[in-house]
Design a protein around this motif. Structure first.
Motif, PDB file in Angstrom:
ATOM      1  N   THR A  17      -9.939 -63.989 -61.730  1.00  0.00           N
ATOM      2  CA  THR A  17      -9.029 -62.902 -61.366  1.00  0.00           C
ATOM      3  C   THR A  17      -8.227 -62.434 -62.591  1.00  0.00           C
ATOM      4  OG1 THR A  17      -7.453 -62.236 -59.671  1.00  0.00           O
ATOM      5  CG2 THR A  17      -7.087 -64.395 -60.622  1.00  0.00           C
ATOM      6  N   GLY A  40     -14.892 -57.282 -55.329  1.00  0.00           N
ATOM      7  CA  GLY A  40     -13.628 -57.870 -54.862  1.00  0.00           C
ATOM      8  C   GLY A  40     -12.945 -56.949 -53.861  1.00  0.00           C
ATOM      9  N   SER A 103      -9.290 -64.433 -50.947  1.00  0.00           N
ATOM     10  CA  SER A 103      -9.730 -65.689 -51.549  1.00  0.00           C
ATOM     11  C   SER A 103      -9.982 -66.747 -50.465  1.00  0.00           C
ATOM     12  CB  SER A 103      -8.658 -66.136 -52.542  1.00  0.00           C
ATOM     13  OG  SER A 103      -8.921 -67.391 -53.034  1.00  0.00           O
ATOM     14  N   GLN A 119     -23.087 -55.192 -50.373  1.00  0.00           N
ATOM     15  CA  GLN A 119     -22.975 -55.135 -51.836  1.00  0.00           C
ATOM     16  C   GLN A 119     -24.296 -54.671 -52.460  1.00  0.00           C
ATOM     17  OE1 GLN A 119     -20.522 -58.678 -53.373  1.00  0.00           O
ATOM     18  NE2 GLN A 119     -21.085 -59.303 -51.311  1.00  0.00           N
TER      19      GLN A 119
HETATM   20  O1   DC Z   1     -11.653 -59.678 -57.950  1.00  0.00           O
HETATM   21  P1   DC Z   1     -10.553 -59.689 -56.887  1.00  0.00           P
HETATM   22  O2   DC Z   1      -9.292 -60.388 -57.335  1.00  0.00           O
HETATM   23  O3   DC Z   1     -10.284 -58.315 -56.336  1.00  0.00           O
HETATM   24  O4   DC Z   1     -11.171 -60.563 -55.673  1.00  0.00           O
HETATM   25  C1   DC Z   1     -10.396 -60.952 -54.564  1.00  0.00           C
HETATM   26  C2   DC Z   1     -10.918 -62.278 -54.017  1.00  0.00           C
HETATM   27  O5   DC Z   1     -12.240 -62.085 -53.470  1.00  0.00           O
HETATM   28  C3   DC Z   1     -11.038 -63.406 -55.039  1.00  0.00           C
HETATM   29  O6   DC Z   1     -10.057 -64.392 -54.875  1.00  0.00           O
HETATM   30  C4   DC Z   1     -12.371 -64.039 -54.803  1.00  0.00           C
HETATM   31  C5   DC Z   1     -13.089 -63.146 -53.850  1.00  0.00           C
HETATM   32  N1   DC Z   1     -14.345 -62.611 -54.395  1.00  0.00           N
HETATM   33  C6   DC Z   1     -15.465 -63.409 -54.312  1.00  0.00           C
HETATM   34  O7   DC Z   1     -15.390 -64.543 -53.861  1.00  0.00           O
HETATM   35  N2   DC Z   1     -16.679 -62.912 -54.722  1.00  0.00           N
HETATM   36  C7   DC Z   1     -16.776 -61.684 -55.247  1.00  0.00           C
HETATM   37  N3   DC Z   1     -17.944 -61.231 -55.653  1.00  0.00           N
HETATM   38  C8   DC Z   1     -15.611 -60.877 -55.386  1.00  0.00           C
HETATM   39  C9   DC Z   1     -14.405 -61.380 -54.947  1.00  0.00           C
END
Ligand code: DC
Length: 226
Positions: A17, A40, A103, A119
């Motif tokens: 992050t 995310g 998360s 996705q």
């Molecule tokens: O990148 P971000 O901070 O916007 O993502 C928010 C939460 O989503 C992060 O804590 C982990 C999760 N996430 C994930 O597990 N897999 C991804 N491809 C993108 C985000």
């Protein structure tokens, strides 16, 4: 002739992050003329939908409602705007609460599976730059380039403080730093798709690099592989 979507080149940019990967990925996509996926944001939209429905991912009964939501999430991206059921949630998904809920949801294997196709649908000609945690390992394992973009926890916390202050809100460095380290731990230690560089990823530590140098470096690597 347009290439079939499954053959469109993907550049995967994963990392912790606030590593700057979102900004870097968006700039790189613009430079290449590729589409851009902020994965995310999809997790964050599900987090907002979960909170709006007053559901708690720690409760098994609630989770049984969240999983179908992940499979049918009514999210749309219009330019810089993110819509949930047609309502603009671009700002609310960026709050710390939404990030923490995202998360928590991200540790649930069925949720990750539910969001997978959504996705992959972003893979369109002429190509895609995708940023997240598992773009290179799970979502687009055949990416032409996999980058693991990282920076020290202090640099990332400072960056997050700046982002919050730019929105006119107050930010507490220590609280943000602590939250960021806790979130890294949860993302790194989860059983499914943990946050770590793929074996074939190029690791780039951008703690002391200006953003245009980061974009230029990854652009150079991409050109070598297209
Ligand atoms: O990148 P971000 O901070 O916007 O993502 C928010 C939460 O989503 C992060 O804590 C982990 C999760 N996430 C994930 O597990 N897999 C991804 N491809 C993108 C985000």
């Amino acid at each position: 002739m347009n290439k079939p979507a499954s053959h469109c080149p993907v550049v995967a940019i994963d990392g912790p992050t606030a590593s700057g990967k979102g900004t870097v990925a968006a700039l790189l996509a613009a430079k290449l003329g590729f589409h851009y996926l902020d994965s995310g944001a999809i997790y964050r939209v599900l987090a907002v939908a979960t909170a709006q429905a007053d559901l708690n991912p720690d409760l098994p009964a609630d989770l049984q409602e969240i999983i179908p939501m992940s499979e049918n999430l009514p999210v749309q991206f219009h330019g810089n705007k993110v819509l949930l059921k047609g309502v603009d949630v671009s700002e609310v998904i960026r709050t710390e609460e939404a990030g923490i809920m995202a998360s928590r949801l991200a540790v649930v294997p069925e949720v990750r599976a539910g969001l997978l196709q959504r996705q992959r649908d972003f893979r369109l000609a002429p190509g895609l730059v995708a940023d997240g945690r598992d773009m290179g390992s799970v979502v687009f394992p055949d990416s032409i380039l996999k980058v693991f973009l990282t920076a020290s926890a202090t640099v990332r916390a400072e960056r997050r403080v700046r982002q919050i202050e730019e929105r006119g809100q107050q930010a507490d460095f220590q609280a943000i730093y602590n939250d960021l380290v806790a979130r890294d731990k949860r993302d790194t230690e989860r059983a499914v798709a943990p946050l770590k560089p793929c074996e074939d990823a190029l690791v780039l530590d951008c703690s002391n690099m200006p953003i245009d140098q980061v974009v230029g470096t990854i652009h150079g690597w991409t050109q070598e592989r297209i």
